[in-house]
Scaffold this active site. Structure first.
Site, PDB file in Angstrom:
ATOM      1  N   GLU A 159       0.806  -1.241   0.000  1.00 37.23           N
ATOM      2  CA  GLU A 159       0.000   0.000   0.000  1.00 37.23           C
ATOM      3  C   GLU A 159       0.835   1.286   0.000  1.00 37.23           C
ATOM      4  O   GLU A 159       0.609   2.205   0.782  1.00 37.23           O
ATOM      5  CB  GLU A 159      -0.954  -0.004   1.208  1.00 37.23           C
ATOM      6  CG  GLU A 159      -1.867  -1.210   1.272  1.00 37.23           C
ATOM      7  CD  GLU A 159      -2.815  -1.167   2.461  1.00 37.23           C
ATOM      8  OE1 GLU A 159      -2.806  -0.180   3.211  1.00 37.23           O
ATOM      9  OE2 GLU A 159      -3.589  -2.130   2.633  1.00 37.23           O
ATOM     10  N   GLU A 278      -5.706 -11.136  -0.583  1.00 34.52           N
ATOM     11  CA  GLU A 278      -6.442 -10.968   0.680  1.00 34.52           C
ATOM     12  C   GLU A 278      -7.957 -10.963   0.446  1.00 34.52           C
ATOM     13  O   GLU A 278      -8.691 -10.182   0.995  1.00 34.52           O
ATOM     14  CB  GLU A 278      -6.030  -9.655   1.361  1.00 34.52           C
ATOM     15  CG  GLU A 278      -4.542  -9.519   1.591  1.00 34.52           C
ATOM     16  CD  GLU A 278      -4.170  -8.225   2.272  1.00 34.52           C
ATOM     17  OE1 GLU A 278      -5.061  -7.562   2.829  1.00 34.52           O
ATOM     18  OE2 GLU A 278      -2.972  -7.861   2.250  1.00 34.52           O
TER      19      GLU A 278
HETATM   20  C1  XIL Z   1      -5.208  -6.390   8.935  1.00 38.64           C
HETATM   21  C2  XIL Z   1      -5.351  -7.541   9.921  1.00 38.64           C
HETATM   22  O1  XIL Z   1      -6.243  -8.506   9.380  1.00 38.64           O
HETATM   23  C3  XIL Z   1      -5.838  -7.022  11.249  1.00 38.64           C
HETATM   24  O2  XIL Z   1      -5.910  -8.088  12.186  1.00 38.64           O
HETATM   25  C4  XIL Z   1      -4.878  -5.958  11.733  1.00 38.64           C
HETATM   26  O3  XIL Z   1      -5.315  -5.459  12.955  1.00 38.64           O
HETATM   27  C5  XIL Z   1      -4.797  -4.845  10.708  1.00 38.64           C
HETATM   28  O4  XIL Z   1      -4.347  -5.370   9.469  1.00 38.64           O
HETATM   29  N1  XIL Z   1      -4.584  -4.932   4.119  1.00 38.64           N
HETATM   30  C6  XIL Z   1      -3.467  -5.591   4.518  1.00 38.64           C
HETATM   31  C7  XIL Z   1      -3.491  -6.414   5.748  1.00 38.64           C
HETATM   32  O5  XIL Z   1      -2.473  -5.656   3.781  1.00 38.64           O
HETATM   33  O6  XIL Z   1      -2.218  -6.486   6.377  1.00 38.64           O
HETATM   34  C8  XIL Z   1      -4.532  -5.912   6.728  1.00 38.64           C
HETATM   35  O7  XIL Z   1      -4.632  -6.878   7.755  1.00 38.64           O
HETATM   36  C9  XIL Z   1      -5.872  -5.740   6.026  1.00 38.64           C
HETATM   37  C10 XIL Z   1      -5.762  -4.738   4.915  1.00 38.64           C
END
Ligand code: XIL
Length: 371
Positions: A159, A278
């Site tokens: 990101e 994801e």
């Molecule tokens: C999220 C996790 O799932 C949570 O448990 C944590 O508190 C915050 O991060 N994009 C990403 C992930 O790349 O690392 C994030 O994961 C969700 C959004």
């Protein structure tokens, strides 16, 4: 007479057996898991603590997936809590369990700007450009080196871009989609070319590891996609090692097929590995709605979306570029959407008791090889 008697008994027994439907289960195709149906890895972002403590969670990961991504435990706040102290225990538990169970491990993530994922000492760190470079370089060398030969690939940078395709830098309002945008501690202190150097350090630490740039918004923000494409072309020209692109794909029911197609296609066109990294599909459409009901209609729409993604990924991405589809979290109850985003939603394939949901079957149908 006796032969006739036995013949009648046999015929009646056979008829009852056939009518019982038993033979259907015996004749029916074996119930295949997601990774067994797919022609590419099916992964899950998961929490080592839940893996250790919850048999249902563990069983689903063991049975349904052949790749894992640590949800949080390889982020700075977990793995590098003090300037001169690393904490590998939790991530090691997941990595070692995965290796012992024949699962691929995708590392996540070496550099992310999200303040919750950064330790206090780093947010308070004071230093010139050279001091910050040393902090970043040492972290990448230490973490990638620790997992050399166990972690197959890394989200090196996560990101790094704004919605408008500019580099995430100062506390910036180029992201209307984010309430309190914090910019990027990395770009502010390391300069705009930090991404390239992060990839070089990761490659030097483990030349065999596959290196990914991970991002969200490819389905809604064409300027972001253009910036990713431009960055990849620049890296190729400069011979900066990069192997793949991660599309987070935290989608909702408003994600049109046309936008999903365009997002996947834009990554495929770079020639790099394409990892849907994801995946979840929100039925709340990111809206806080305590009265929302997980209706059959929402489930139908969600299942169709999952199925389309599975089929479009195969249709658009040649086999040699398919790094796979990774789902973020296992059951609805441990989804980051319900816990971190605090939305009432049911975004995943398994319910909060780790039972397959209807959408699971729609998705598995979509994974069946179309080419
Ligand atoms: C999220 C996790 O799932 C949570 O448990 C944590 O508190 C915050 O991060 N994009 C990403 C992930 O790349 O690392 C994030 O994961 C969700 C959004």
């Amino acid at each position: 007479m006796r032969v006739k008697h036995w013949l009648i008994v046999t015929v009646v027994a056979l008829a009852l057996w056939l009518l019982s439907g038993y033979q259907m289960s015996w004749l029916a195709a074996p119930d295949k898991a997601l990774w067994q149906v797919a022609s590419f890895p099916i992964g899950v972002g998961c929490d080592p603590s839940l893996l250790e403590q919850r048999p249902g969670y563990r069983q689903v990961i063991k049975t349904e997936y052949n790749s894992v991504t640590p949800e949080t435990e390889q982020k700075w706040v977990s793995i590098h809590p003090e300037p001169n102290r690393y904490s590998f225990t939790k991530a090691d538990y997941l990595v070692n369990w995965a290796v012992a169970n024949g699962k691929r491990v995708h590392g996540h993530t070496l550099l992310w700007h999200q303040p919750d994922a950064l330790p206090k000492w780093l947010k308070e760190f004071k230093g010139d450009r050279a001091a910050w470079e040393k902090v970043m370089k040492t972290h990448i060398e230490t973490v990638v080196g620790h997992y050399k030969g166990k972690v197959k690939s890394w989200d090196v940078v996560n990101e790094a871009l704004n919605d408008d395709g500019t580099l995430r830098m100062a506390n910036h309002h180029a992201n209307p989609s984010i309430e309190n945008d914090n910019g990027s501690i990395w770009a502010r202190n390391l300069g705009s070319d930090y991404i390239a150097r992060a990839f070089q350090y990761a490659h030097a630490a483990d030349p065999k590891a596959l290196l990914f740039y991970n991002e969200y918004g490819q389905d809604t923000q064409p300027l972001r996609v253009a910036a990713i494409t431009k960055m990849v072309a620049d890296f190729k020209r400069r011979k900066i090692p990069i192997d793949g692109l991660g599309l987070q794909f935290h989608l909702d029911l408003n994600a049109t097929e046309e936008r999903i197609t365009r997002a996947i296609s834009s990554a495929e066109k770079t020639g790099l590995l394409v990892h849907i990294s994801e995946l979840d599909v929100l039925v709340s459409n990111w809206k806080k709605n305590p009265d929302l009901v997980y209706s059959p209609e929402l489930q139908k729409q969600q299942g169709a979306k999952y199925k389309f993604i599975a089929q479009e990924y195969q249709r658009l991405v040649p086999k040699k570029q398919r790094y796979g589809i990774t789902h973020w979290n296992v059951g609805d109850g441990d989804s980051w959407i319900t816990n971190w985003m605090k939305l009432k939603d049911w975004p995943l394939l398994f319910d909060d008791k780790y039972q397959r949901k209807k959408v699971y079957y729609d998705y598995r149908e979509g994974l069946k090889s179309i080419k």
